[in-house]
Design an enzyme around this catalytic site. Structure first.
Site, short mmCIF file in Angstrom:
data_model
loop_
_atom_site.label_atom_id
_atom_site.label_comp_id
_atom_site.label_asym_id
_atom_site.label_seq_id
_atom_site.Cartn_x
_atom_site.Cartn_y
_atom_site.Cartn_z
N HIS A 182 -0.12 17.45 3.71
CA HIS A 182 -1.28 18.18 4.23
C HIS A 182 -0.85 19.55 4.73
O HIS A 182 0.24 19.71 5.28
CB HIS A 182 -1.90 17.43 5.41
N GLN A 239 -6.11 18.93 2.84
CA GLN A 239 -5.48 17.63 2.83
C GLN A 239 -5.35 17.03 1.44
O GLN A 239 -6.27 17.11 0.61
CB GLN A 239 -6.24 16.68 3.76
N GLY A 274 0.82 -1.22 0.00
CA GLY A 274 0.00 0.00 0.00
C GLY A 274 0.85 1.26 0.00
O GLY A 274 2.08 1.22 0.08
N GLY A 318 -4.08 10.77 1.19
CA GLY A 318 -4.62 10.33 2.47
C GLY A 318 -5.72 9.29 2.31
O GLY A 318 -6.02 8.55 3.23
N ARG A 341 -6.54 3.78 18.38
CA ARG A 341 -6.04 5.09 18.83
C ARG A 341 -6.68 5.59 20.11
O ARG A 341 -6.00 6.18 20.95
CB ARG A 341 -6.22 6.13 17.71
N CYS A 366 -2.72 11.36 10.40
CA CYS A 366 -1.69 12.20 9.77
C CYS A 366 -1.89 13.68 10.07
O CYS A 366 -0.93 14.38 10.40
CB CYS A 366 -1.66 11.96 8.26
#
Length: 348
Positions: free
Chosen positions: A252, A159, A16, A163, A103, A132
């Site tokens: 970004h 952004q 990826g 992403g 997270r 990010c």
């Protein structure tokens, strides 16, 4: 598992966008790697990737892939992390996860090494890499908080399409050609692949990144809000975010307004703090049109800050422009930094 020759690492999601960047950065860095295992979905298994003059065949990720692996760097989507990270931990592997899966888990440290490195040692086998857009903002704001205190953050993001993955880059490229050839632009991916409607990103701005929540904010905006409070250890800090996708490929940018606690500061006071901050490069000279841009930040590991100015109506208010490569510091490099700290401090 780790021995005198080094540590055994695995990269999950090796084919990826972020996985590819992780492998490129590992090639340049001096991590003591004994063995590198590259893992992916069954669809991508069998591909061959050259790492330090050695051809490695990508394998399909499964629970037993983590036998004898010291550290696994996950970047293959939240559902894969939910399924395989616990299996890796069971086999004695420490996971650095680059998805949103863990997270906000109370037992999982959420880490930007320049900001809260000591949180790493509290891990129970999994460490989360933040979003990010969150990483670059807290990296710039942490030194300001230490120097002057923070009482409010308002951020608007600009952004890059990467992403949303490699396929989003392809969609932008195809739509650009279609627009310039006076053809209808085909939108099948953005703003969110799984959502009901899709809009062209080429020559456009999409004020939606990820799905909308019941409170009217998107999941990306809520990630920034909640993650910033957790990383900075400021659970009561007011944070508000508006996240916008723009038609460029990488890095970004963010317009950030902060209220600081200390009175009577000038823009140069904030510049002095950021000039000395770890991982930050100050590019702020309006007289000579010096400020960071997404293009100038591409493929660089640092967070760049410019356009620092005092709010005209509020003594404690300041505006900053923060730019960083979302695939490097915003993902791959921050992940590797966590692995470095794990090894250097023997926190495995």
């Amino acid at each position: 598992m780790g021995n005198n020759n080094g540590y055994n690492l695995a990269v999950v999601g090796a084919t990826g966008a972020v996985g590819q960047k992780i492998i490129q950065l590992l090639e340049k860095k001096d991590l003591p790697i004994n063995d590198l295992k590259l893992l992916s979905s069954e669809r991508s298994a069998g591909k061959k990737i050259v790492f330090k003059n050695r051809e490695i065949t990508v394998e399909a990720a499964e629970p037993d892939s983590f036998k004898d692996v010291d550290i696994a760097l996950f970047s293959a989507g939240g559902s894969i992390s939910k399924k395989l990270a616990p299996e890796a931990v069971k086999r004695g592997t420490v996971v650095v996860d680059n998805t949103s899966a863990y997270r906000m888990d109370e037992d999982v440290p959420l880490v930007v090494p320049e900001v809260n490195v000591d949180d790493i040692k509290k891990h129970n086998g999994i460490i989360a890499n933040p979003n990010c857009s969150t990483i670059q903002m807290v990296a710039a704001l942490k030194p300001l908080h230490e120097a002057y205190g923070l009482s409010r953050i308002i951020v608007s993001t600009y952004q890059a399409v990467s992403g949303a993955g490699n396929s989003a880059n392809e969609e932008l490229e195809n739509q650009t050609k279609q627009f310039l050839n006076n053809e209808e632009m085909k939108a099948e991916l953005l703003p969110v692949k799984g959502d009901k409607k899709h809009y062209p990103i080429a020559f456009n701005a999409l004020p939606q990144i990820d799905v909308f929540q019941e409170n009217g904010y998107t999941f990306e905006e809520m990630k920034m809000i909640n993650e910033s409070k957790k990383i900075l250890h400021l659970p009561e800090l007011p944070v508000s975010a508006t996240c916008v996708r723009l038609p460029f490929f990488q890095s970004h940018a963010e317009s950030v307004y902060v209220d600081v606690d200390k009175n009577g500061l000038s823009a140069s006071d904030l510049q002095d703090v950021l000039r000395k901050a770890e991982g930050i490069i100050l590019e702020d000279d309006p007289a000579n049109q010096v400020y960071p841009t997404p293009l100038s930040a591409m493929n660089k590991e640092e967070v760049f800050v410019g356009r620092i100015r005092k709010d005209l109506d509020h003594d404690n208010g300041f505006h900053l422009w923060i730019v960083s490569d979302n695939l490097i510091k915003g993902a791959a490099w921050n992940t590797i930094q966590i692995a470095e700290r794990l090894i250097d401090n023997k926190w495995l």
